[in-house]
Design a protein around this motif. Structure first.
Motif, PDB file in Angstrom:
ATOM      1  N   LYS A 150      -8.594 -16.671  -9.394  1.00 42.87           N
ATOM      2  CA  LYS A 150      -7.888 -15.955 -10.470  1.00 42.87           C
ATOM      3  C   LYS A 150      -6.764 -15.069  -9.942  1.00 42.87           C
ATOM      4  O   LYS A 150      -6.364 -14.105 -10.588  1.00 42.87           O
ATOM      5  CB  LYS A 150      -8.855 -15.152 -11.338  1.00 42.87           C
ATOM      6  N   ARG A 175     -15.072   5.777  -0.863  1.00 44.41           N
ATOM      7  CA  ARG A 175     -14.585   7.150  -0.778  1.00 44.41           C
ATOM      8  C   ARG A 175     -15.422   8.086  -1.634  1.00 44.41           C
ATOM      9  O   ARG A 175     -15.352   9.282  -1.497  1.00 44.41           O
ATOM     10  CB  ARG A 175     -13.117   7.194  -1.211  1.00 44.41           C
ATOM     11  N   PRO A 207      -4.680  -6.404  -6.270  1.00 50.60           N
ATOM     12  CA  PRO A 207      -3.507  -7.249  -6.019  1.00 50.60           C
ATOM     13  C   PRO A 207      -2.465  -6.499  -5.181  1.00 50.60           C
ATOM     14  O   PRO A 207      -2.216  -5.314  -5.412  1.00 50.60           O
ATOM     15  CB  PRO A 207      -2.975  -7.532  -7.420  1.00 50.60           C
ATOM     16  N   GLY A 241     -13.388   0.949  -7.751  1.00 45.00           N
ATOM     17  CA  GLY A 241     -12.780  -0.352  -7.433  1.00 45.00           C
ATOM     18  C   GLY A 241     -12.095  -0.902  -8.676  1.00 45.00           C
ATOM     19  O   GLY A 241     -11.135  -1.661  -8.592  1.00 45.00           O
ATOM     20  N   TRP A 276      -6.553 -12.130 -19.157  1.00 42.35           N
ATOM     21  CA  TRP A 276      -7.920 -11.676 -19.446  1.00 42.35           C
ATOM     22  C   TRP A 276      -8.834 -12.177 -18.328  1.00 42.35           C
ATOM     23  O   TRP A 276      -9.090 -13.367 -18.233  1.00 42.35           O
ATOM     24  CB  TRP A 276      -8.373 -12.236 -20.794  1.00 42.35           C
ATOM     25  N   PRO A 277      -9.332 -11.293 -17.468  1.00 41.24           N
ATOM     26  CA  PRO A 277     -10.087 -11.763 -16.301  1.00 41.24           C
ATOM     27  C   PRO A 277     -11.483 -12.283 -16.621  1.00 41.24           C
ATOM     28  O   PRO A 277     -12.145 -12.827 -15.732  1.00 41.24           O
ATOM     29  CB  PRO A 277     -10.178 -10.510 -15.418  1.00 41.24           C
ATOM     30  N   PRO A 281     -16.676  -1.519  -5.605  1.00 43.43           N
ATOM     31  CA  PRO A 281     -17.086  -0.187  -5.143  1.00 43.43           C
ATOM     32  C   PRO A 281     -16.702   0.859  -6.188  1.00 43.43           C
ATOM     33  O   PRO A 281     -16.015   0.536  -7.161  1.00 43.43           O
ATOM     34  CB  PRO A 281     -16.262  -0.006  -3.857  1.00 43.43           C
ATOM     35  N   VAL A 294       1.402 -16.287 -13.739  1.00 43.53           N
ATOM     36  CA  VAL A 294       1.474 -15.013 -13.021  1.00 43.53           C
ATOM     37  C   VAL A 294       0.651 -15.123 -11.734  1.00 43.53           C
ATOM     38  O   VAL A 294      -0.432 -15.709 -11.723  1.00 43.53           O
ATOM     39  CB  VAL A 294       0.995 -13.827 -13.900  1.00 43.53           C
ATOM     40  N   VAL A 325       6.022  -6.773  -9.618  1.00 42.67           N
ATOM     41  CA  VAL A 325       5.491  -5.400  -9.608  1.00 42.67           C
ATOM     42  C   VAL A 325       4.713  -5.238  -8.304  1.00 42.67           C
ATOM     43  O   VAL A 325       3.751  -5.965  -8.059  1.00 42.67           O
ATOM     44  CB  VAL A 325       4.538  -5.153 -10.800  1.00 42.67           C
ATOM     45  N   PRO A 331     -10.066   0.838 -11.126  1.00 38.98           N
ATOM     46  CA  PRO A 331      -9.536   2.207 -11.134  1.00 38.98           C
ATOM     47  C   PRO A 331      -9.192   2.702 -12.536  1.00 38.98           C
ATOM     48  O   PRO A 331      -8.466   2.033 -13.272  1.00 38.98           O
ATOM     49  CB  PRO A 331      -8.259   2.080 -10.292  1.00 38.98           C
ATOM     50  N   SER A 356       2.269  -3.236  -5.644  1.00 41.42           N
ATOM     51  CA  SER A 356       1.186  -2.269  -5.718  1.00 41.42           C
ATOM     52  C   SER A 356       1.552  -1.031  -4.912  1.00 41.42           C
ATOM     53  O   SER A 356       2.052  -1.149  -3.803  1.00 41.42           O
ATOM     54  CB  SER A 356      -0.083  -2.901  -5.149  1.00 41.42           C
ATOM     55  N   PRO A 357       1.316   0.179  -5.468  1.00 40.09           N
ATOM     56  CA  PRO A 357       1.602   1.372  -4.675  1.00 40.09           C
ATOM     57  C   PRO A 357       0.698   1.430  -3.447  1.00 40.09           C
ATOM     58  O   PRO A 357      -0.488   1.136  -3.538  1.00 40.09           O
ATOM     59  CB  PRO A 357       1.290   2.520  -5.641  1.00 40.09           C
ATOM     60  N   GLY A 402       0.348   3.074 -12.666  1.00 40.27           N
ATOM     61  CA  GLY A 402       0.222   3.418 -11.252  1.00 40.27           C
ATOM     62  C   GLY A 402      -0.526   2.353 -10.473  1.00 40.27           C
ATOM     63  O   GLY A 402      -0.786   2.516  -9.276  1.00 40.27           O
ATOM     64  N   HIS A 403      -0.899   1.257 -11.141  1.00 36.74           N
ATOM     65  CA  HIS A 403      -1.600   0.157 -10.476  1.00 36.74           C
ATOM     66  C   HIS A 403      -0.901  -1.154 -10.810  1.00 36.74           C
ATOM     67  O   HIS A 403      -0.321  -1.273 -11.890  1.00 36.74           O
ATOM     68  CB  HIS A 403      -3.057   0.068 -10.949  1.00 36.74           C
ATOM     69  N   ALA A 404      -0.967  -2.086  -9.877  1.00 32.38           N
ATOM     70  CA  ALA A 404      -0.425  -3.421 -10.146  1.00 32.38           C
ATOM     71  C   ALA A 404      -1.567  -4.311 -10.620  1.00 32.38           C
ATOM     72  O   ALA A 404      -2.539  -4.520  -9.887  1.00 32.38           O
ATOM     73  CB  ALA A 404       0.199  -3.993  -8.877  1.00 32.38           C
ATOM     74  N   ARG A 405      -1.480  -4.770 -11.825  1.00 27.94           N
ATOM     75  CA  ARG A 405      -2.491  -5.676 -12.377  1.00 27.94           C
ATOM     76  C   ARG A 405      -1.781  -6.741 -13.205  1.00 27.94           C
ATOM     77  O   ARG A 405      -0.685  -6.493 -13.706  1.00 27.94           O
ATOM     78  CB  ARG A 405      -3.468  -4.929 -13.282  1.00 27.94           C
ATOM     79  N   ALA A 406      -2.442  -7.890 -13.349  1.00 31.22           N
ATOM     80  CA  ALA A 406      -1.850  -8.973 -14.133  1.00 31.22           C
ATOM     81  C   ALA A 406      -2.063  -8.691 -15.617  1.00 31.22           C
ATOM     82  O   ALA A 406      -2.767  -9.424 -16.320  1.00 31.22           O
ATOM     83  CB  ALA A 406      -2.465 -10.306 -13.731  1.00 31.22           C
ATOM     84  N   TYR A 407      -1.448  -7.609 -16.090  1.00 35.95           N
ATOM     85  CA  TYR A 407      -1.586  -7.244 -17.508  1.00 35.95           C
ATOM     86  C   TYR A 407      -1.121  -8.408 -18.375  1.00 35.95           C
ATOM     87  O   TYR A 407      -0.152  -9.089 -18.058  1.00 35.95           O
ATOM     88  CB  TYR A 407      -0.764  -5.998 -17.818  1.00 35.95           C
ATOM     89  N   PHE A 464       7.308  -9.009 -21.341  1.00 37.22           N
ATOM     90  CA  PHE A 464       7.278  -7.850 -20.441  1.00 37.22           C
ATOM     91  C   PHE A 464       8.629  -7.589 -19.782  1.00 37.22           C
ATOM     92  O   PHE A 464       8.777  -6.643 -19.024  1.00 37.22           O
ATOM     93  CB  PHE A 464       6.227  -8.036 -19.347  1.00 37.22           C
ATOM     94  N   ALA A 521     -15.887   2.316   4.080  1.00 37.26           N
ATOM     95  CA  ALA A 521     -16.885   3.090   3.351  1.00 37.26           C
ATOM     96  C   ALA A 521     -16.316   3.559   2.028  1.00 37.26           C
ATOM     97  O   ALA A 521     -15.142   3.918   1.954  1.00 37.26           O
ATOM     98  CB  ALA A 521     -17.295   4.291   4.180  1.00 37.26           C
ATOM     99  N   TYR A 528       5.242 -12.145 -12.180  1.00 36.49           N
ATOM    100  CA  TYR A 528       5.294 -12.970 -13.390  1.00 36.49           C
ATOM    101  C   TYR A 528       6.366 -14.021 -13.146  1.00 36.49           C
ATOM    102  O   TYR A 528       7.555 -13.699 -13.107  1.00 36.49           O
ATOM    103  CB  TYR A 528       5.624 -12.120 -14.611  1.00 36.49           C
ATOM    104  N   LYS A 587       2.096  -0.003 -19.673  1.00 37.82           N
ATOM    105  CA  LYS A 587       1.633  -0.757 -18.491  1.00 37.82           C
ATOM    106  C   LYS A 587       1.914   0.009 -17.200  1.00 37.82           C
ATOM    107  O   LYS A 587       1.435  -0.370 -16.146  1.00 37.82           O
ATOM    108  CB  LYS A 587       2.341  -2.115 -18.416  1.00 37.82           C
ATOM    109  N   VAL A 647       2.168  -8.182  -8.254  1.00 32.24           N
ATOM    110  CA  VAL A 647       2.025  -9.042  -9.436  1.00 32.24           C
ATOM    111  C   VAL A 647       3.378  -9.667  -9.680  1.00 32.24           C
ATOM    112  O   VAL A 647       4.383  -8.959  -9.828  1.00 32.24           O
ATOM    113  CB  VAL A 647       1.572  -8.243 -10.674  1.00 32.24           C
ATOM    114  N   ALA A 707      -1.064 -12.887  -8.712  1.00 28.30           N
ATOM    115  CA  ALA A 707      -1.479 -11.512  -8.391  1.00 28.30           C
ATOM    116  C   ALA A 707      -2.548 -11.535  -7.294  1.00 28.30           C
ATOM    117  O   ALA A 707      -3.702 -11.200  -7.530  1.00 28.30           O
ATOM    118  CB  ALA A 707      -2.005 -10.814  -9.644  1.00 28.30           C
TER     119      ALA A 707
END
Lengths: 164, 320
Positions: free
Chosen positions: A8, B23, A43, B58, B217-218, B55, A54, A28, B60, A30-31, B209-214, A21, B21, A48, B206, A46, A56
């Motif tokens: 995935k 955090r 990821p 994990g 649907w996982p 974790p 996409v 995008v 976030p 990742s920080p 502060g995180h990169a996700r495949a917005y 988007f 480990a 697209y 969106k 990401v 990721a």
């Protein structure tokens, strides 16, 4: 590619309409600040690519793809070399050697398909299977390495014999 | 200065272990510390908590939520996208599930006090909690990576106590036995229905502060497919496992309102744990709201998959 798809890290969804988007392709990152190793499962970026695709992948997924991909490629190249040269050392004698060839790829694909496999098995059986999953990719990599070394050695011996 | 190979290996190993480990050091499930019936139940729940895989944090939480206007959000989300909606400081806000499915918790503030909008994808439940502990300390929440009855187990960032979302009571840690304050009024609907009713509302961005495949649907077809992945303590076959009911709890009693059936009924006076309530079907939002009959204040009532509601409330009544 298949690994990323099943893990995935690569999603193909014809109904997604990702251009909503913004202009495609769009990346995008990742920080990277304040990361622990467990965060590396996130990821790394990401991307697209199209309205429906996409990418990721996490850093481990990228490394797995690179390492296993390189090993599979090297094994494939060795196989082609063996076919071209047809050295007598590559004759296996018709034993069940194909299992050794198939096992690494089976293990690698099993590990990435594990969530799906667990869904099929149900929660009861999942407990027994889940404990071995972390070892599957390393075992697949080791088998591929072993297979590569073995093939290389036989080819080399054949080359030496031919030269003599 | 020369560094031996062995020392280098040991140092690298230690650094690797430290980085690996978690955090967050969460309380482990220890031996039962029974002190009466309530304690026994907490012990049983604590021991039934399982790892969900990730974790702590994990998955976030969103710590600094940013919001878009409806005009901007309309370019990004289709009208049939599911949103959890809630009014914060008089402003209607929508939280698209295509975002919250990757975070499960949005740490927010209302009236200068912390609140958490929490969503568990495995049980389909969204609850809003106050971040004010009983002793007055304010906290945000994180995801523990653990599950109970297939439901999100949160932890508070001040005491690291564990709180299963649908239980709302700490089962491990310093605050063990304490109940979080649920805040009523959250409703799950579609983006199109919500923006028609609240044209001045804002929508979670969106930019988390995180990169996700917005937008993806996982969990695949988990919401409609039969079966659950993680163990649950109590099961009941009256309804399909994933059927949505609206759950209401008061004074130790529980009531489930089958959502689709209630759409025909429109309104019902109900009593849960001696509390006199009224359930109303909101035709604009296709949602069920529950109000206190005396004060007309909304009470905590939320969509939840039947299997999860029953697993947490095996003595639940069902509105027919």
């Amino acid at each position: 590619m298949l690994y990323l798809l099943v893990a995935k890290a690569l999603v193909i969804d014809p109904a997604a309409h990702f251009s909503r988007f913004g202009a495609l392709p769009s990346l995008v990152l990742s920080p990277l600040s304040d990361r622990s190793l467990t965060d590396w499962l996130e990821p790394a970026f990401v991307l697209y690519l199209t309205d429906a695709v996409v990418l990721a992948p996490s850093v481990p997924a990228i490394l797995t793809v690179l390492v296993l991909g390189a090993l599979v490629g090297a094994n494939g190249a060795m196989g082609v070399e063996a076919i071209v040269r047809r050295p007598p050392a590559c004759a296996t004698g018709g034993g069940p050697w194909w299992i050794a060839a198939v096992l690494p790829s089976f293990l690698a694909s099993f590990s990435c398909c594990a969530p799906t496999v667990l869904l099929l098995l149900g929660a009861g059986a999942a407990g027994a299977v889940i404990s071995v999953i972390p070892f599957v990719v390393p075992v697949a990599a080791l088998l591929l390495l072993g297979s590569l070394a073995w093939s290389a050695r036989r080819l080399e011996r054949t080359t030496v014999l031919a030269a003599a | 200065m020369q560094i031996g190979r062995r020392r280098l290996l040991i140092a690298s190993g230690a650094a690797f272990a430290a980085a690996c480990a978690p955090r967050v050091d969460l309380p482990a499930g220890g031996a039962p510390a029974a002190s009466g019936a309530a304690a026994d139940e907490l012990d049983q729940i604590s021991q039934a908590i399982t790892s969900g895989g990730p974790p702590p944090d994990g998955i976030p939480p969103v710590e600094k939520p940013a919001y878009l206007s409806i005009a901007e959000a309309s370019k990004q989300w289709k009208d049939d996208a599911l949103v959890d909606t809630f009014t914060v400081d008089g402003q209607a806000r929508a939280y698209p599930r295509f975002i919250t499915v990757w975070h499960e918790i949005v740490n927010e503030s209302a009236g200068g006090k912390p609140i958490a909008i929490t969503y568990c994808p495995l049980t389909g439940s969204t609850l809003v909690f106050s971040g004010q502990l009983a002793d007055g300390r304010a906290t945000s929440f994180g995801t523990s990576g653990m599950l109970y009855n297939s439901n999100l187990v949160m932890y508070d960032r001040v005491t690291k106590s564990l709180w299963p979302q649908l239980f709302g009571v700490a089962v491990r840690g310093e605050r063990r036995g304490e109940r979080l304050t649920e805040i009523g009024g959250a409703v799950t609907t579609t983006f199109g229905r919500w923006k028609a009713k609240f044209p001045a509302g804002v929508v979670l961005s969106k930019e988390t502060g995180h990169a996700r495949a917005y937008g993806t649907w996982p969990y695949g077809d988990y919401d409609s497919a039969p079966g659950v992945i993680f163990p649950v303590r109590f099961t009941d076959a009256r309804f399909p496992e994933k059927k949505l009911v609206v759950g209401i709890r008061a004074n130790g009693a529980a009531l489930a309102i089958p959502k689709d059936e209630f759409a025909q009924r429109r309104e019902a006076k109900i009593e849960v744990g001696g509390r006199e309530l009224v359930a109303q079907y909101d035709t604009e939002l296709d949602a069920v709201r529950v109000l206190d009959r005396r004060t007309l204040e909304p009470v905590s009532a939320y969509n939840v998959m039947w299997f999860a509601w029953y697993a947490f409330n095996p003595k639940t009544e069902v509105l027919r």
